[in-house]
Scaffold this motif. Structure first.
Motif, PDB file in Angstrom:
ATOM      1  N   LEU A   1       0.828  -1.208   0.000  1.00 37.48           N
ATOM      2  CA  LEU A   1       0.000   0.000   0.000  1.00 37.48           C
ATOM      3  C   LEU A   1       0.859   1.254   0.000  1.00 37.48           C
ATOM      4  O   LEU A   1       1.993   1.237   0.477  1.00 37.48           O
ATOM      5  N   PRO A   2       0.303   2.369  -0.503  1.00 37.72           N
ATOM      6  CA  PRO A   2       1.033   3.629  -0.414  1.00 37.72           C
ATOM      7  C   PRO A   2       1.214   4.030   1.046  1.00 37.72           C
ATOM      8  O   PRO A   2       0.332   3.786   1.863  1.00 37.72           O
ATOM      9  N   LEU A   3       2.347   4.627   1.344  1.00 35.12           N
ATOM     10  CA  LEU A   3       2.643   4.965   2.738  1.00 35.12           C
ATOM     11  C   LEU A   3       1.918   6.220   3.204  1.00 35.12           C
ATOM     12  O   LEU A   3       1.497   6.304   4.351  1.00 35.12           O
ATOM     13  N   ASP A   4       1.820   7.200   2.333  1.00 39.41           N
ATOM     14  CA  ASP A   4       1.125   8.429   2.722  1.00 39.41           C
ATOM     15  C   ASP A   4      -0.251   8.434   2.091  1.00 39.41           C
ATOM     16  O   ASP A   4      -0.397   7.956   0.978  1.00 39.41           O
ATOM     17  N   PRO A   5      -1.251   8.891   2.777  1.00 41.06           N
ATOM     18  CA  PRO A   5      -1.255   9.643   4.022  1.00 41.06           C
ATOM     19  C   PRO A   5      -1.379   8.778   5.278  1.00 41.06           C
ATOM     20  O   PRO A   5      -1.425   9.316   6.378  1.00 41.06           O
ATOM     21  N   ALA A   6      -1.422   7.446   5.132  1.00 42.76           N
ATOM     22  CA  ALA A   6      -1.658   6.585   6.300  1.00 42.76           C
ATOM     23  C   ALA A   6      -0.627   6.795   7.401  1.00 42.76           C
ATOM     24  O   ALA A   6      -0.977   6.890   8.572  1.00 42.76           O
ATOM     25  N   ARG A   7       0.652   6.881   7.051  1.00 39.53           N
ATOM     26  CA  ARG A   7       1.647   7.018   8.116  1.00 39.53           C
ATOM     27  C   ARG A   7       1.555   8.376   8.808  1.00 39.53           C
ATOM     28  O   ARG A   7       1.899   8.499   9.982  1.00 39.53           O
ATOM     29  N   LEU A   8       1.090   9.408   8.106  1.00 41.86           N
ATOM     30  CA  LEU A   8       0.868  10.702   8.757  1.00 41.86           C
ATOM     31  C   LEU A   8      -0.257  10.613   9.781  1.00 41.86           C
ATOM     32  O   LEU A   8      -0.172  11.171  10.872  1.00 41.86           O
ATOM     33  N   ILE A   9      -1.304   9.896   9.427  1.00 42.28           N
ATOM     34  CA  ILE A   9      -2.432   9.714  10.340  1.00 42.28           C
ATOM     35  C   ILE A   9      -1.998   8.873  11.535  1.00 42.28           C
ATOM     36  O   ILE A   9      -2.308   9.196  12.681  1.00 42.28           O
ATOM     37  N   VAL A  10      -1.261   7.800  11.280  1.00 44.51           N
ATOM     38  CA  VAL A  10      -0.743   6.969  12.374  1.00 44.51           C
ATOM     39  C   VAL A  10       0.132   7.809  13.298  1.00 44.51           C
ATOM     40  O   VAL A  10       0.011   7.727  14.530  1.00 44.51           O
ATOM     41  N   ALA A  11       1.000   8.631  12.735  1.00 44.01           N
ATOM     42  CA  ALA A  11       1.893   9.467  13.547  1.00 44.01           C
ATOM     43  C   ALA A  11       1.086  10.379  14.463  1.00 44.01           C
ATOM     44  O   ALA A  11       1.390  10.513  15.655  1.00 44.01           O
ATOM     45  N   GLU A  12       0.043  10.995  13.936  1.00 47.41           N
ATOM     46  CA  GLU A  12      -0.766  11.904  14.746  1.00 47.41           C
ATOM     47  C   GLU A  12      -1.546  11.159  15.821  1.00 47.41           C
ATOM     48  O   GLU A  12      -1.560  11.568  16.985  1.00 47.41           O
ATOM     49  N   LEU A  13      -2.191  10.065  15.466  1.00 48.57           N
ATOM     50  CA  LEU A  13      -3.019   9.355  16.441  1.00 48.57           C
ATOM     51  C   LEU A  13      -2.181   8.685  17.531  1.00 48.57           C
ATOM     52  O   LEU A  13      -2.583   8.677  18.693  1.00 48.57           O
ATOM     53  N   THR A  14      -1.009   8.162  17.173  1.00 47.75           N
ATOM     54  CA  THR A  14      -0.166   7.556  18.204  1.00 47.75           C
ATOM     55  C   THR A  14       0.450   8.624  19.109  1.00 47.75           C
ATOM     56  O   THR A  14       0.576   8.420  20.316  1.00 47.75           O
ATOM     57  N   ALA A  15       0.818   9.771  18.521  1.00 49.89           N
ATOM     58  CA  ALA A  15       1.341  10.869  19.351  1.00 49.89           C
ATOM     59  C   ALA A  15       0.271  11.361  20.325  1.00 49.89           C
ATOM     60  O   ALA A  15       0.559  11.628  21.491  1.00 49.89           O
ATOM     61  N   ASN A  16      -0.978  11.461  19.860  1.00 51.49           N
ATOM     62  CA  ASN A  16      -2.069  11.869  20.745  1.00 51.49           C
ATOM     63  C   ASN A  16      -2.283  10.862  21.867  1.00 51.49           C
ATOM     64  O   ASN A  16      -2.538  11.243  23.007  1.00 51.49           O
ATOM     65  N   ALA A  17      -2.176   9.564  21.551  1.00 51.55           N
ATOM     66  CA  ALA A  17      -2.347   8.539  22.583  1.00 51.55           C
ATOM     67  C   ALA A  17      -1.255   8.646  23.636  1.00 51.55           C
ATOM     68  O   ALA A  17      -1.520   8.507  24.842  1.00 51.55           O
ATOM     69  N   ALA A  18      -0.027   8.902  23.195  1.00 54.45           N
ATOM     70  CA  ALA A  18       1.089   9.022  24.139  1.00 54.45           C
ATOM     71  C   ALA A  18       1.006  10.304  24.962  1.00 54.45           C
ATOM     72  O   ALA A  18       1.395  10.326  26.129  1.00 54.45           O
ATOM     73  N   LEU A  19       0.468  11.363  24.375  1.00 51.57           N
ATOM     74  CA  LEU A  19       0.412  12.654  25.058  1.00 51.57           C
ATOM     75  C   LEU A  19      -0.884  12.835  25.858  1.00 51.57           C
ATOM     76  O   LEU A  19      -0.853  13.114  27.045  1.00 51.57           O
ATOM     77  N   HIS A  20      -2.013  12.660  25.209  1.00 52.62           N
ATOM     78  CA  HIS A  20      -3.306  12.946  25.842  1.00 52.62           C
ATOM     79  C   HIS A  20      -3.988  11.711  26.430  1.00 52.62           C
ATOM     80  O   HIS A  20      -4.843  11.838  27.290  1.00 52.62           O
ATOM     81  N   GLY A  21      -3.638  10.531  25.931  1.00 54.43           N
ATOM     82  CA  GLY A  21      -4.292   9.309  26.404  1.00 54.43           C
ATOM     83  C   GLY A  21      -3.448   8.507  27.362  1.00 54.43           C
ATOM     84  O   GLY A  21      -3.770   7.370  27.689  1.00 54.43           O
ATOM     85  N   ARG A  22      -2.386   9.101  27.840  1.00 57.26           N
ATOM     86  CA  ARG A  22      -1.428   8.387  28.693  1.00 57.26           C
ATOM     87  C   ARG A  22      -1.947   8.196  30.102  1.00 57.26           C
ATOM     88  O   ARG A  22      -2.398   9.134  30.748  1.00 57.26           O
ATOM     89  N   VAL A  23      -1.854   6.960  30.563  1.00 60.98           N
ATOM     90  CA  VAL A  23      -2.086   6.603  31.954  1.00 60.98           C
ATOM     91  C   VAL A  23      -0.827   5.847  32.378  1.00 60.98           C
ATOM     92  O   VAL A  23      -0.466   4.850  31.739  1.00 60.98           O
ATOM     93  N   PRO A  24      -0.126   6.325  33.425  1.00 59.06           N
ATOM     94  CA  PRO A  24       1.118   5.654  33.827  1.00 59.06           C
ATOM     95  C   PRO A  24       0.913   4.154  34.032  1.00 59.06           C
ATOM     96  O   PRO A  24      -0.052   3.728  34.670  1.00 59.06           O
ATOM     97  N   GLY A  25       1.816   3.385  33.436  1.00 55.46           N
ATOM     98  CA  GLY A  25       1.769   1.935  33.581  1.00 55.46           C
ATOM     99  C   GLY A  25       0.843   1.232  32.601  1.00 55.46           C
ATOM    100  O   GLY A  25       0.751   0.011  32.616  1.00 55.46           O
ATOM    101  N   ARG A  26       0.155   1.983  31.744  1.00 54.73           N
ATOM    102  CA  ARG A  26      -0.752   1.363  30.766  1.00 54.73           C
ATOM    103  C   ARG A  26      -0.293   1.697  29.355  1.00 54.73           C
ATOM    104  O   ARG A  26       0.190   2.780  29.087  1.00 54.73           O
ATOM    105  N   SER A  27      -0.492   0.754  28.469  1.00 56.78           N
ATOM    106  CA  SER A  27      -0.079   0.945  27.083  1.00 56.78           C
ATOM    107  C   SER A  27      -1.268   1.390  26.223  1.00 56.78           C
ATOM    108  O   SER A  27      -2.395   1.460  26.709  1.00 56.78           O
ATOM    109  N   PHE A  28      -0.992   1.681  24.970  1.00 55.37           N
ATOM    110  CA  PHE A  28      -2.053   1.903  24.006  1.00 55.37           C
ATOM    111  C   PHE A  28      -1.886   0.879  22.894  1.00 55.37           C
ATOM    112  O   PHE A  28      -0.881   0.179  22.829  1.00 55.37           O
ATOM    113  N   ARG A  29      -2.897   0.754  22.043  1.00 52.73           N
ATOM    114  CA  ARG A  29      -2.873  -0.264  21.000  1.00 52.73           C
ATOM    115  C   ARG A  29      -3.054   0.392  19.635  1.00 52.73           C
ATOM    116  O   ARG A  29      -3.910   1.262  19.454  1.00 52.73           O
ATOM    117  N   LEU A  30      -2.244  -0.042  18.688  1.00 54.06           N
ATOM    118  CA  LEU A  30      -2.363   0.383  17.303  1.00 54.06           C
ATOM    119  C   LEU A  30      -2.862  -0.804  16.494  1.00 54.06           C
ATOM    120  O   LEU A  30      -2.314  -1.902  16.611  1.00 54.06           O
TER     121      LEU A  30
END
Length: 157
Positions: A42-71
């Protein structure tokens, strides 16, 4: 006997990985998603841009110490790519109005998702989680890195 016909799309490929809710976890998610999309041809863009934003948001705004997020990445038989990021902060939801109106200095990411994805949204649950998802549909021209406004698609959802 009553048979129900499923209206769910047939999933052709699937990828799912838990990641630490850190900047390093977000970066790893972007790298793993890039390799997965590449292996699916598959083409990499724009999917990887969307992944970058959503994972960054999970790490920044969805962070709970000791808990992970899922992609999770899925591709249907029709070629629709769905990106899902699930974190454990169901009490903190992205706000479409704030992101679309006048974003703060760090509030432009969801505008990017809005522009690049054919559809996106938030699903609550299971408690205490939320999933932010975005879809790229080749039938509407996604995956070419062309913003919807320039691809002739309407703004309505």
């Amino acid at each position: 006997m009553n048979e129900q016909i499923s209206t769910l799309p047939l999933v052709a490929r699937q990828f799912c990985v838990p990641l630490s809710a850190t900047r390093r976890g977000a970066r790893l998610g972007r790298l793993l998603a890039t390799e997965q999309l590449r292996s699916w041809g598959l083409p990499l863009d724009p999917a990887r841009l969307i992944v970058a934003e959503l994972t960054a948001n999970a790490a920044l705004h969805g962070r709970v110490p000791g808990r992970s997020f899922r992609l999770a990445l899925t591709m249907t038989a029709e070629g629709v790519v769905r990106i899902e990021v699930t974190d454990t902060r169901g009490d903190v939801l992205p706000d479409r109005q704030t992101s679309a109106a006048a974003p703060a200095e760090s509030g432009y990411g969801l505008l990017l998702v809005e522009e690049l994805a054919d559809r996106w949204g938030v699903r609550l649950g299971p408690v205490p989680c939320k999933t932010v998802w975005a879809e790229l549909d080749p039938a509407t021209g996604a995956g070419k890195g062309v913003p919807r406004s320039q691809a002739g698609r309407g703004v309505g959802r």
